[in-house]
Structures are given as structure tokens and as C-alpha cells.
Design a protein around this motif. Sequence first.
Motif, mmCIF file in Angstrom:
data_model
loop_
_atom_site.group_PDB
_atom_site.id
_atom_site.type_symbol
_atom_site.label_atom_id
_atom_site.label_comp_id
_atom_site.label_asym_id
_atom_site.label_seq_id
_atom_site.Cartn_x
_atom_site.Cartn_y
_atom_site.Cartn_z
ATOM 1 N N GLN A 202 -8.425 2.093 -4.022
ATOM 2 C CA GLN A 202 -8.564 3.079 -3.103
ATOM 3 C C GLN A 202 -9.131 2.568 -2.267
ATOM 4 O O GLN A 202 -10.286 2.219 -2.312
ATOM 5 N N VAL A 203 -8.395 2.174 -1.320
ATOM 6 C CA VAL A 203 -9.273 3.031 0.708
ATOM 7 C C VAL A 203 -9.216 3.471 1.592
ATOM 8 O O VAL A 203 -8.011 4.019 1.447
ATOM 9 N N LYS B 180 -9.005 0.882 9.624
ATOM 10 C CA LYS B 180 -8.592 2.646 10.719
ATOM 11 C C LYS B 180 -7.924 3.700 10.005
ATOM 12 O O LYS B 180 -7.470 3.235 8.367
ATOM 13 N N PRO B 181 -8.313 4.918 10.497
ATOM 14 C CA PRO B 181 -7.731 5.928 9.754
ATOM 15 C C PRO B 181 -6.175 5.869 9.071
ATOM 16 O O PRO B 181 -6.530 6.163 7.357
ATOM 17 N N GLU B 182 -5.505 5.777 9.582
ATOM 18 C CA GLU B 182 -4.029 5.806 8.864
ATOM 19 C C GLU B 182 -4.036 4.002 7.641
ATOM 20 O O GLU B 182 -3.045 3.975 7.103
ATOM 21 N N ASP B 183 -4.903 3.610 7.173
ATOM 22 C CA ASP B 183 -5.035 2.560 6.491
ATOM 23 C C ASP B 183 -4.966 2.607 5.431
ATOM 24 O O ASP B 183 -5.787 2.177 4.354
ATOM 25 N N THR B 184 -5.810 4.191 5.474
ATOM 26 C CA THR B 184 -6.264 5.162 4.480
ATOM 27 C C THR B 184 -4.857 5.247 3.212
ATOM 28 O O THR B 184 -4.034 5.302 3.458
ATOM 29 N N ALA B 185 -5.075 4.704 1.640
ATOM 30 C CA ALA B 185 -3.904 4.270 1.055
ATOM 31 C C ALA B 185 -5.066 4.015 -0.558
ATOM 32 O O ALA B 185 -5.768 3.055 -0.790
ATOM 33 N N VAL B 186 -3.755 4.037 -1.253
ATOM 34 C CA VAL B 186 -3.576 2.584 -2.446
ATOM 35 C C VAL B 186 -2.987 1.579 -2.363
ATOM 36 O O VAL B 186 -2.151 1.522 -1.826
ATOM 37 N N TYR B 187 -4.141 0.447 -2.942
ATOM 38 C CA TYR B 187 -3.450 -0.723 -2.596
ATOM 39 C C TYR B 187 -3.313 -1.368 -3.679
ATOM 40 O O TYR B 187 -4.191 -1.371 -4.571
ATOM 41 N N ARG C 36 1.036 -1.688 -0.071
ATOM 42 C CA ARG C 36 -0.054 0.113 0.153
ATOM 43 C C ARG C 36 1.059 1.375 -0.126
ATOM 44 O O ARG C 36 1.771 1.281 0.617
ATOM 45 N N GLN C 37 -0.171 2.399 -0.715
ATOM 46 C CA GLN C 37 0.852 3.702 -0.583
ATOM 47 C C GLN C 37 -0.438 5.358 -0.684
ATOM 48 O O GLN C 37 -0.874 4.974 -0.701
ATOM 49 N N ALA C 38 0.576 5.206 1.048
ATOM 50 C CA ALA C 38 -0.434 6.176 1.408
ATOM 51 C C ALA C 38 0.089 8.216 1.040
ATOM 52 O O ALA C 38 1.109 7.906 0.365
ATOM 53 N N PRO C 39 -1.054 8.935 0.859
ATOM 54 C CA PRO C 39 -0.394 9.719 -0.477
ATOM 55 C C PRO C 39 1.003 10.733 0.589
ATOM 56 O O PRO C 39 1.000 10.698 2.176
ATOM 57 N N GLY C 40 1.759 10.993 -0.164
ATOM 58 C CA GLY C 40 3.262 11.398 0.300
ATOM 59 C C GLY C 40 4.495 10.482 1.119
ATOM 60 O O GLY C 40 4.950 10.569 2.183
ATOM 61 N N LYS C 41 3.698 8.889 1.426
ATOM 62 C CA LYS C 41 4.190 7.749 1.912
ATOM 63 C C LYS C 41 5.042 6.552 1.072
ATOM 64 O O LYS C 41 4.340 7.259 -0.301
#
Length: 115
Positions: free
Chosen positions: A110-111, A87-94, A38-43
Motif C-alpha cells: 500500500q502506498v 501526488k495524492p492520486e498516486d495512492t494505490a496498492v502497488y 497499481r490499483q486504486a480503490p474503485g479503479k
Amino acid sequence: QVQLVESGGGLVQAGGSLRLSCAASGRTFPSYIMGWFRQAPGKQREFIASITWSGDTQHNVDSVKGRFTISRDNAKSTVYLQMNSLKPEDTAVYYCAGGNDWRYWGQGTQVTVSS
């Protein structure tokens, strides 16, 4: 050539569940190791879990802490990621990936987890 297509992403409230699917084309799918990232914005892209052709699994315990489970159905050429207690911190493109050195990648799904 192998093509991977993810599905199952979407918007869910914190504490909810989603199951991602990754359908693979190609007759050699059963022999491939498959994984989820997964990849979250900016990470940076983060490894979540992998599964071998025989079903041996490895999970990134630090990030998923037993909430996510990878599985596969070789007859359907599909790999799954069951995600619970989101959790909200799981938000990312998987993304699903497969093959030696993660040669093949899907387009991502997108999740989004709302608080």
C-alpha cells in the motif's frame, strides 16, 4: 515457481518520495521481464512500468510523467520503483509482476499519499 514479495510502501506527504522493492525467488529471475502495476480503490489495475532482463524500460508516461523510474538488480533478484514528487492520486496498492504474460504477481504494497 517464482515468488514475488514487495516492500517499501507506506504513508508519505505529497511531494515526497518512496522506493518500492520487489524481491523474487527463483534462479531464472534475470531472464524475466518485470513490471510494476497499481490499483486504486474503485479503479482498474494500471500498468506503470516494465524492464527487460537487459535493462530496457517502458514507462506509462501518461500516469507517471517522468516521476517514477523502474530499475533492477539481477544479482539481487530485485526490481525497484523509485517514485518522486508523489501526488495524492498516486495512492494505490502497488504490485510487481513478472514473466511472460505477467504470469507471476506479488501480494501488493500500500502506498498512501496525503495532501
